[in-house]
Design a protein around this motif. Structure first.
Motif, PDB file in Angstrom:
ATOM      1  N   ASN A 174      15.504  -2.024   7.763  1.00 60.27           N
ATOM      2  CA  ASN A 174      16.830  -1.533   7.404  1.00 60.27           C
ATOM      3  C   ASN A 174      17.185  -2.140   6.041  1.00 60.27           C
ATOM      4  N   ALA A 175      18.412  -1.956   5.608  1.00 60.78           N
ATOM      5  CA  ALA A 175      18.801  -2.435   4.280  1.00 60.78           C
ATOM      6  C   ALA A 175      18.646  -3.956   4.164  1.00 60.78           C
ATOM      7  N   GLN A 176      18.982  -4.657   5.234  1.00 61.89           N
ATOM      8  CA  GLN A 176      18.869  -6.121   5.207  1.00 61.89           C
ATOM      9  C   GLN A 176      17.412  -6.555   5.055  1.00 61.89           C
ATOM     10  N   GLN A 193      11.029   0.130  -0.975  1.00 62.68           N
ATOM     11  CA  GLN A 193      11.950   1.100  -0.393  1.00 62.68           C
ATOM     12  C   GLN A 193      12.087   0.823   1.105  1.00 62.68           C
ATOM     13  N   MET A 194      12.954   1.576   1.769  1.00 63.72           N
ATOM     14  CA  MET A 194      13.166   1.414   3.202  1.00 63.72           C
ATOM     15  C   MET A 194      12.127   2.272   3.943  1.00 63.72           C
ATOM     16  N   TRP A 195      10.953   1.694   4.185  1.00 59.71           N
ATOM     17  CA  TRP A 195       9.836   2.439   4.765  1.00 59.71           C
ATOM     18  C   TRP A 195      10.161   2.947   6.164  1.00 59.71           C
ATOM     19  N   THR A 217       0.817  -1.225   0.000  1.00 56.49           N
ATOM     20  CA  THR A 217       0.000   0.000   0.000  1.00 56.49           C
ATOM     21  C   THR A 217       0.847   1.270   0.000  1.00 56.49           C
ATOM     22  N   ASN A 218       2.154   1.129  -0.227  1.00 48.96           N
ATOM     23  CA  ASN A 218       3.068   2.280  -0.149  1.00 48.96           C
ATOM     24  C   ASN A 218       2.931   3.005   1.191  1.00 48.96           C
TER      25      ASN A 218
END
Length: 403
Positions: free
Chosen positions: A80-82, A91-93, A53-54
């Motif tokens: 996080n990135a992992q 994306q990194m929400w 749902t962004n």
């Protein structure tokens, strides 16, 4: 089976991630739906749904809390990135807690859940310490930048008339990093009033601490707003209640807290409160034994567990292995939300049920039946059980007390 307790207005239910999501459903199945005709407005804040749902579902859940007034939230992953790679995210929400707190502009109050057979690591603490955490701005709304070459970083503000104010942050002679953060006087004022009102309600002293000697504008503004509101609106009320408000530097506050006997409210800025609430929880025994509520100036309440999603146990659970995960903080988020719903809607049975369920949980631990994390801390005889068995033990005591 006795007739189920009827609810008039739904709770906003925010589901979460990993092991706490599993426990969330177990609590409902074993301890809630057999006794309550549970009405909720359900939002799945699991990481996959937020990604689908962004992250709009998080905003919708916060807006629903404004509509209904009371919410209960499961622990959620802040990726996080992992995690972006693990869950194949767009994306990194951002932190869902941070998003909800920004929308509700509330203050988070966190208090340890005390049981007789688990003593605090700080021997002088014989009463709970409540952390009041400002829940807006600072690094949780920060803007960050990596610097890869020489250059000058500036802080620039352009007012509505086009006038520009600048401050040099640093002249970089090589690579580095920058972060800009902000807060609002209106939010700080709400934070101050929430803390003063909560102190009056609890009849406990209120401490507030920042680092105004170093941050002579940002931190000092917090100090000044607290003092101004206290003098104008709360000084006489505190005197009448026999309680005290005082300000001190954050490093001095830490020293005072360690030497104290507890029984007060410690107000902290957003990041300070995040860190210190974990310290208080661990020192009293466990992050899974911590009550947490976000209170907005308008009187909206969002209850949650103060800990994370217990990833390690979740991976064991996925392999079919038995886990002994402590569900108490998540359970008390539910009981606190149901109690508040009962108070607001005039349903005494719901208030009484919440009280009895909390007492049944405490009685179970004090009887020596507990999850592994508590067994490592508790004194006396103890029996380690898995999460489901622990919830069933609570249910047995609840049934004995309600039949």
């Amino acid at each position: 089976m006795a007739e189920k307790i009827q609810m008039k207005v739904p709770l906003v239910e925010m589901d979460g991630d990993e092991m706490t999501r599993v426990i969330w459903q177990q609590i409902k199945d074993i301890l809630l739906t057999p006794y309550i005709d549970l009405k909720t407005e359900y939002y799945d804040l699991g990481l996959k749904k937020r990604d689908e749902t962004n992250d709009q579902i998080t905003i919708q859940a916060a807006e629903a809390t404004k509509k209904y007034g009371v919410a209960v939230k499961c622990a959620t992953i802040t990726p996080n990135a992992q995690r972006v790679k693990e869950y194949n995210l767009k994306q990194m929400w951002k932190s869902p807690n941070g998003t909800i707190r920004a929308i509700l502009d509330g203050t988070v109050f966190r208090t340890p859940i005390i049981v007789k057979n688990i003593k605090p690591f700080v021997k002088t603490w014989d009463k709970p310490i409540t952390i009041a955490r400002h829940a807006y701005g600072d690094i949780y709304k920060g803007v960050e930048m990596k610097i890869n070459t020489k250059g000058k970083a500036e802080l620039i503000f352009t007012d509505q008339d086009g006038h520009v104010t600048k401050e040099v942050i640093h002249d970089f002679d090589g690579s580095g990093i920058i972060m800009g953060m902000y807060n609002l006087n209106k939010s700080i004022e709400s934070f101050a009033r929430a803390c003063f009102n909560y102190a009056l309600d609890q009849r406990q002293d209120l401490w507030f601490a920042t680092k105004d000697t170093i941050s002579k504008k940002y931190h000092h503004t917090f100090k000044d707003i607290f003092q101004e509101i206290y003098e104008k609106e709360y000084h006489d009320k505190f005197s009448a209640a026999g309680i005290e408000y005082f300000y001190t530097l954050i490093d001095d506050a830490v020293a005072r807290v360690i030497r104290s006997s507890g029984g007060f409210i410690w107000a902290c800025k957003n990041y300070d409160g995040d860190v210190m609430s974990d310290m208080i929880a661990a020192a009293f025994g466990s992050l899974a034994m911590m009550k947490s509520v976000l209170v907005s100036p308008e009187g909206y309440y969002e209850y949650e567990a103060a800990h994370g999603t217990v990833t390690r146990h979740y991976y064991q659970y996925l392999k079919g292995q038995e886990t002994s995960t402590n569900p108490v903080a998540t359970l008390f988020a539910w009981t606190s939300a149901l109690r508040k719903r009962g108070e607001l809607d005039g349903i005494n049975e719901l208030v009484q049920f919440s009280d009895k369920l909390e007492q049944a949980a405490i009685d179970t631990i004090e009887a020596g039946i507990m999850t592994k994390d508590l067994a490592l801390l508790a004194k006396g005889d103890k029996k380690v059980v898995n999460t489901g068995e622990f919830l069933e033990e609570i249910n047995a005591r609840l049934e004995h007390g309600t039949r």
